[in-house]
Motif scaffolding. Sequence first.
Motif, PDB file in Angstrom:
ATOM      1  N   THR A 215       1.018  -1.203   0.109  1.00 14.60           N
ATOM      2  CA  THR A 215       0.069  -0.131  -0.022  1.00 14.60           C
ATOM      3  C   THR A 215       0.684   1.205   0.226  1.00 14.60           C
ATOM      4  O   THR A 215       0.349   2.342  -0.203  1.00 14.60           O
ATOM      5  CB  THR A 215      -1.011   0.199   1.279  1.00 14.60           C
ATOM      6  OG1 THR A 215      -0.168   0.394   2.530  1.00 14.60           O
ATOM      7  CG2 THR A 215      -1.892  -1.222   1.242  1.00 14.60           C
ATOM      8  N   ILE A 216       2.220   1.102  -0.032  1.00  9.87           N
ATOM      9  CA  ILE A 216       3.098   2.347   0.390  1.00  9.87           C
ATOM     10  C   ILE A 216       3.714   2.733  -0.824  1.00  9.87           C
ATOM     11  O   ILE A 216       4.373   1.943  -1.647  1.00  9.87           O
ATOM     12  CB  ILE A 216       4.072   2.159   1.369  1.00  9.87           C
ATOM     13  CG1 ILE A 216       3.597   1.678   2.852  1.00  9.87           C
ATOM     14  CG2 ILE A 216       4.967   3.047   1.636  1.00  9.87           C
ATOM     15  CD1 ILE A 216       4.327   1.322   3.841  1.00  9.87           C
ATOM     16  N   ALA A 217       3.515   3.836  -1.462  1.00  4.37           N
ATOM     17  CA  ALA A 217       4.306   4.528  -2.699  1.00  4.37           C
ATOM     18  C   ALA A 217       5.624   4.934  -2.418  1.00  4.37           C
ATOM     19  O   ALA A 217       6.438   4.645  -3.133  1.00  4.37           O
ATOM     20  CB  ALA A 217       3.268   5.608  -3.087  1.00  4.37           C
ATOM     21  N   ALA A 218       5.577   5.734  -1.674  1.00  2.74           N
ATOM     22  CA  ALA A 218       7.069   6.441  -1.297  1.00  2.74           C
ATOM     23  C   ALA A 218       7.138   7.004   0.231  1.00  2.74           C
ATOM     24  O   ALA A 218       6.206   7.199   0.796  1.00  2.74           O
ATOM     25  CB  ALA A 218       6.913   7.650  -2.484  1.00  2.74           C
ATOM     26  N   VAL A 219       8.492   7.116   0.359  1.00  5.86           N
ATOM     27  CA  VAL A 219       8.958   7.992   1.591  1.00  5.86           C
ATOM     28  C   VAL A 219       9.751   8.789   1.129  1.00  5.86           C
ATOM     29  O   VAL A 219      10.558   8.938   0.390  1.00  5.86           O
ATOM     30  CB  VAL A 219       9.913   6.851   2.325  1.00  5.86           C
ATOM     31  CG1 VAL A 219      10.592   7.670   3.519  1.00  5.86           C
ATOM     32  CG2 VAL A 219       9.243   5.674   2.940  1.00  5.86           C
ATOM     33  N   ILE A 220       9.411  10.093   1.981  1.00  4.87           N
ATOM     34  CA  ILE A 220       9.965  11.612   1.589  1.00  4.87           C
ATOM     35  C   ILE A 220      10.582  11.921   2.748  1.00  4.87           C
ATOM     36  O   ILE A 220      10.129  12.065   3.769  1.00  4.87           O
ATOM     37  CB  ILE A 220       9.002  12.230   0.887  1.00  4.87           C
ATOM     38  CG1 ILE A 220       9.798  13.877   0.478  1.00  4.87           C
ATOM     39  CG2 ILE A 220       7.916  12.517   1.888  1.00  4.87           C
ATOM     40  CD1 ILE A 220       8.701  14.851  -0.245  1.00  4.87           C
ATOM     41  N   VAL A 221      12.131  12.172   2.801  1.00  2.00           N
ATOM     42  CA  VAL A 221      12.938  12.912   3.713  1.00  2.00           C
ATOM     43  C   VAL A 221      13.613  14.110   3.271  1.00  2.00           C
ATOM     44  O   VAL A 221      14.174  13.953   1.953  1.00  2.00           O
ATOM     45  CB  VAL A 221      13.815  11.743   4.382  1.00  2.00           C
ATOM     46  CG1 VAL A 221      12.723  10.878   5.083  1.00  2.00           C
ATOM     47  CG2 VAL A 221      14.660  11.300   3.516  1.00  2.00           C
ATOM     48  N   GLU A 222      14.051  14.991   3.806  1.00  7.71           N
ATOM     49  CA  GLU A 222      15.175  15.673   3.843  1.00  7.71           C
ATOM     50  C   GLU A 222      16.402  15.250   4.251  1.00  7.71           C
ATOM     51  O   GLU A 222      16.486  14.693   5.399  1.00  7.71           O
ATOM     52  CB  GLU A 222      15.118  17.211   4.620  1.00  7.71           C
ATOM     53  CG  GLU A 222      13.610  18.128   4.214  1.00  7.71           C
ATOM     54  CD  GLU A 222      13.385  19.151   5.294  1.00  7.71           C
ATOM     55  OE1 GLU A 222      13.794  20.126   5.163  1.00  7.71           O
ATOM     56  OE2 GLU A 222      12.636  18.697   6.312  1.00  7.71           O
TER      57      GLU A 222
END
Length: 442
Positions: A215-222
């Motif tokens: 169900t998870i598309a992406a992880v976004i972090v700085e």
Amino acid sequence: MSNRLKVTPNDLSAFWMPFTANRQFKQAPRMMVSAKDMHYTTSDGRKVLDGTAGLWCVNAGHCRPKITEAIQHQAAELDYAPAFQMGHPIVFELANRLVDLAPKGMDHVFFTNSGSESVETALKMAIAYHRVRGEGARTRLIGRERGYHGVNFGGISVGGIVSNRKMFGTLLGGVDHMPHTHLPEKNAFSKGVPEYGAELANELERIVTLHDASTIAAVIVEPVAGSTGVILPPKGYLQKLREICTKHGILLIFDEVITGFGRLGTPFAADYFGVTPDIMTTAKGVSNGVIPMGAVFVKKEIHDAFMTGPEHMIEFFHGYTYSGNPIACAAALGTLDTYKEEGLLTRGEELGPYWEDALHSLKGEPHVIDIRNIGLIGAIELAPIAGEPTKRAFSAFLKAFERGALIRTTGDIIALSPPLIITKGQINELIDHVRDVLRSID
């Protein structure tokens, strides 16, 4: 300079200023009327040393000749060309130049007009990518507490700064957050990347277990969280995130709006940490802040996944009227030329040790409870005034401006990110300004 620019306008009421204490500002306006290299000039004729590269964006310094000339020439030759179903030569030239700078494998660029737009674009790309591959259930997005990813609905949904979220309702559904990596009890006064906290990346495994990877598309972090007060990734943390995302087929997005274009002493934070994301958002330094522009970098396999079906059909239903605007492209090319000729994308590596020593010389000054640094970024965290959070740092901001230095504050943290052209003498001057301010505030 025209006389009208040298004075404060009579009526300040019409302009609703962004991220500003409007009532306080309009009682005692702080007006910049010109700039050159490392300094602003105020409406009352004072020189102010720029300790923040504007808003983390003026990496090459102010009013640089190549950028100015490029804009002037382009405005006279081709001011605008339609962004949809049409092109112009310099947008393709710029894309090629940027890809040459990017981490290996990031072969395509999609142009936007800001960091916020770059983030929205990246999030939409991630969800659409899984859909075109037949994994349409992958719609969930994972951000991080204290993360800043711009101010549009997608960005504040995956972001984790409470003040940016609390007034705007439910936001996007299907979003979860990892913990931030700020561990002052273990890492206070670290020089460079802190030792402790890599295990926090394992929280992503917990979230994957909770929601299921399908169900998870992406992880976004700085890679380095900037606007929340300069929070650094512990040693090995980003590498662990990369491994977990790869293991579960989740896209990893690096928000490099601040760290891109030389801020860490490398072209991108991905280079500094040796971790290549699947998608990388940029803005700010791409055009030196002169003309609004952003650029989203993607790996070849993501781009190519969309290049199917009838050739006359639009592959990705997304874009902006000003994507790849000719004058913005000219500004970006002039910026890249300036970076290259002056070695600015790696200058932070050369100056980094001097910057680190100067910054940490503030340890022991009044109110200072932590100091953090990496590349040409620094943060001085102050003990808050009981019952009045942010007031002490805001007082420092005002006093620094009065004394001739522009600093940035977020919460009770002073953040510094000077133009990459700063000299050692100017580093000393900036730190001395901060030292004097710390000794003068309550």
